[in-house]
Write a protein that holds these residues in place. Structure first.
Motif, PDB file in Angstrom:
ATOM      1  N   ILE A  84       0.831  -1.206   0.000  1.00 40.57           N
ATOM      2  CA  ILE A  84       0.000   0.000   0.000  1.00 40.57           C
ATOM      3  C   ILE A  84       0.866   1.257   0.000  1.00 40.57           C
ATOM      4  N   GLY A  85       2.099   1.132   0.508  1.00 42.13           N
ATOM      5  CA  GLY A  85       3.026   2.250   0.486  1.00 42.13           C
ATOM      6  C   GLY A  85       3.386   2.685  -0.921  1.00 42.13           C
ATOM      7  N   THR A  86       3.364   1.735  -1.888  1.00 44.66           N
ATOM      8  CA  THR A  86       3.655   2.107  -3.271  1.00 44.66           C
ATOM      9  C   THR A  86       2.559   3.015  -3.820  1.00 44.66           C
ATOM     10  N   ALA A  87       1.318   2.708  -3.477  1.00 40.26           N
ATOM     11  CA  ALA A  87       0.187   3.499  -3.979  1.00 40.26           C
ATOM     12  C   ALA A  87       0.186   4.902  -3.392  1.00 40.26           C
ATOM     13  N   VAL A  88       0.395   5.006  -2.083  1.00 38.45           N
ATOM     14  CA  VAL A  88       0.325   6.335  -1.462  1.00 38.45           C
ATOM     15  C   VAL A  88       1.549   7.179  -1.804  1.00 38.45           C
ATOM     16  N   LEU A 104       9.296   0.442  -6.269  1.00 38.06           N
ATOM     17  CA  LEU A 104       7.984  -0.079  -5.885  1.00 38.06           C
ATOM     18  C   LEU A 104       8.081  -1.586  -5.638  1.00 38.06           C
ATOM     19  N   PHE A 105       8.080  -1.982  -4.366  1.00 38.61           N
ATOM     20  CA  PHE A 105       8.084  -3.398  -4.005  1.00 38.61           C
ATOM     21  C   PHE A 105       6.639  -3.889  -3.874  1.00 38.61           C
ATOM     22  N   THR A 106       6.306  -4.914  -4.613  1.00 39.06           N
ATOM     23  CA  THR A 106       4.995  -5.574  -4.582  1.00 39.06           C
ATOM     24  C   THR A 106       3.828  -4.579  -4.645  1.00 39.06           C
ATOM     25  N   PRO A 107       3.696  -3.860  -5.759  1.00 42.70           N
ATOM     26  CA  PRO A 107       2.600  -2.906  -5.888  1.00 42.70           C
ATOM     27  C   PRO A 107       1.244  -3.603  -5.946  1.00 42.70           C
ATOM     28  N   LEU A 108       0.219  -2.881  -5.548  1.00 40.92           N
ATOM     29  CA  LEU A 108      -1.155  -3.352  -5.669  1.00 40.92           C
ATOM     30  C   LEU A 108      -1.699  -2.965  -7.041  1.00 40.92           C
ATOM     31  N   ASN A 109      -2.850  -3.525  -7.393  1.00 40.24           N
ATOM     32  CA  ASN A 109      -3.484  -3.135  -8.658  1.00 40.24           C
ATOM     33  C   ASN A 109      -3.713  -1.631  -8.701  1.00 40.24           C
ATOM     34  N   GLU A 110      -4.117  -1.058  -7.566  1.00 39.76           N
ATOM     35  CA  GLU A 110      -4.384   0.379  -7.486  1.00 39.76           C
ATOM     36  C   GLU A 110      -3.119   1.188  -7.774  1.00 39.76           C
ATOM     37  N   THR A 111      -1.979   0.643  -7.387  1.00 36.63           N
ATOM     38  CA  THR A 111      -0.705   1.322  -7.627  1.00 36.63           C
ATOM     39  C   THR A 111      -0.484   1.575  -9.108  1.00 36.63           C
ATOM     40  N   MET A 112      -0.790   0.559  -9.906  1.00 36.22           N
ATOM     41  CA  MET A 112      -0.528   0.662 -11.339  1.00 36.22           C
ATOM     42  C   MET A 112      -1.421   1.725 -11.984  1.00 36.22           C
ATOM     43  N   HIS A 113      -2.629   1.871 -11.481  1.00 30.43           N
ATOM     44  CA  HIS A 113      -3.529   2.921 -11.983  1.00 30.43           C
ATOM     45  C   HIS A 113      -2.948   4.299 -11.669  1.00 30.43           C
ATOM     46  N   ILE A 114      -2.456   4.480 -10.450  1.00 30.39           N
ATOM     47  CA  ILE A 114      -1.873   5.769 -10.059  1.00 30.39           C
ATOM     48  C   ILE A 114      -0.596   6.031 -10.846  1.00 30.39           C
ATOM     49  N   ASP A 138       2.020 -13.553  -5.457  1.00 32.20           N
ATOM     50  CA  ASP A 138       1.596 -12.466  -4.566  1.00 32.20           C
ATOM     51  C   ASP A 138       0.091 -12.574  -4.313  1.00 32.20           C
ATOM     52  N   GLN A 139      -0.261 -12.868  -3.067  1.00 31.69           N
ATOM     53  CA  GLN A 139      -1.660 -13.069  -2.723  1.00 31.69           C
ATOM     54  C   GLN A 139      -2.461 -11.766  -2.648  1.00 31.69           C
ATOM     55  N   TRP A 140      -1.781 -10.627  -2.574  1.00 30.73           N
ATOM     56  CA  TRP A 140      -2.461  -9.330  -2.549  1.00 30.73           C
ATOM     57  C   TRP A 140      -2.666  -8.776  -3.952  1.00 30.73           C
ATOM     58  N   ALA A 141      -1.869  -9.243  -4.904  1.00 29.32           N
ATOM     59  CA  ALA A 141      -1.999  -8.801  -6.302  1.00 29.32           C
ATOM     60  C   ALA A 141      -1.796 -10.023  -7.194  1.00 29.32           C
ATOM     61  N   PRO A 142      -2.788 -10.937  -7.205  1.00 31.91           N
ATOM     62  CA  PRO A 142      -2.612 -12.220  -7.884  1.00 31.91           C
ATOM     63  C   PRO A 142      -2.706 -12.165  -9.408  1.00 31.91           C
ATOM     64  N   ASP A 143      -3.162 -11.049  -9.962  1.00 28.99           N
ATOM     65  CA  ASP A 143      -3.293 -10.932 -11.411  1.00 28.99           C
ATOM     66  C   ASP A 143      -1.947 -10.524 -12.012  1.00 28.99           C
ATOM     67  N   GLU A 145      -0.710 -10.969 -14.930  1.00 31.10           N
ATOM     68  CA  GLU A 145      -0.797 -10.385 -16.264  1.00 31.10           C
ATOM     69  C   GLU A 145      -1.097  -8.896 -16.183  1.00 31.10           C
ATOM     70  N   LEU A 146      -1.962  -8.505 -15.253  1.00 27.13           N
ATOM     71  CA  LEU A 146      -2.303  -7.092 -15.096  1.00 27.13           C
ATOM     72  C   LEU A 146      -1.076  -6.290 -14.671  1.00 27.13           C
ATOM     73  N   ILE A 147      -0.368  -6.783 -13.667  1.00 29.21           N
ATOM     74  CA  ILE A 147       0.804  -6.057 -13.172  1.00 29.21           C
ATOM     75  C   ILE A 147       1.871  -5.949 -14.260  1.00 29.21           C
ATOM     76  N   SER A 148       2.181  -7.060 -14.903  1.00 28.02           N
ATOM     77  CA  SER A 148       3.253  -7.053 -15.902  1.00 28.02           C
ATOM     78  C   SER A 148       2.883  -6.239 -17.133  1.00 28.02           C
TER      79      SER A 148
END
Length: 200
Positions: A84-88, A104-114, A138-143, A145-148
């Motif tokens: 969550i630190g990556t997003a904020v 950015l270590f282990t970003p969330l889906n929301e991180t990539m949008h920001i 990563d169980q918090w961002a399992p997609d 394909e979306l991240i990459s």
């Protein structure tokens, strides 16, 4: 000459004294940055998988980060962030137009949008100032394909860690130690290139 800061921005359960943030912060310190750990306080339980709790956690983390960021945060600074630190961190950079560097270590889906919004506002050339590390388990961002795909679309340096969870760890300690060294090698080069320091 103004002092450059390295803001160490944790996750919900991943504190600034855990390996990724601690050692990368040490690397930044050795490169001449002033290390500034950020604290969020306690989050409510059960955030993962609950959109409303995640929204509240994001607001809490964002407000706490803003309270601890100096008014003169600048493009010479670096954010070393987790989850969550990556997003904020990106959100603070976006809103205040800081222009800092980001690990950015282990970003969330929301991180990539920001991240997309940041590059739209500050320019696509800023992609060279951002690197992303993602674990393929990563169980918090399992997609994955979306991240990459979004990292590729943004043009940022992107590193995957096979079988690694949200802490970029596997079930094998020796594998984790090897992975950590590889990650830190990348971070050291990234920090050295952007600090102008060659003494690492």
């Amino acid at each position: 000459m103004a002092e450059n800061n390295a803001y160490i921005v944790p996750g919900i359960g991943y504190t600034v004294d855990r390996s990724l943030l601690y050692f990368t912060g040490r690397i930044a310190y050795n490169a001449g940055y002033h290390r500034r750990p950020i604290t969020f306080g306690r989050f409510e339980k059960g955030v993962k998988g609950d959109p409303e709790k995640m929204k509240r956690a994001f607001i809490q983390a964002y407000n706490k980060l803003n309270e601890q960021l100096p008014e003169d945060a600048s493009s010479g600074d670096i954010f070393i962030s987790k989850s969550i630190g990556t997003a904020v961190s990106l959100q603070a950079d976006l809103k205040r137009n800081i222009g800092a560097k980001h690990i950015l270590f282990t970003p969330l889906n929301e991180t990539m949008h920001i991240l997309k919004l940041l590059l739209e506002q500050q320019g696509s050339e800023r992609s060279k100032d951002i690197i992303v590390f993602h674990g393929l388990a990563d169980q918090w961002a399992p997609d994955n394909e979306l991240i990459s795909s979004e990292a590729c679309e943004c043009g940022v340096a992107y590193y995957e860690v096979t079988e690694a969870n949200h802490s970029l760890e596997t079930q094998n300690v020796m594998t984790d130690i090897g992975n950590l060294k590889s990650i830190l090698d990348v971070c050291a080069e990234f920090i050295k290139d952007r600090s102008g320091d060659n003494s690492l």
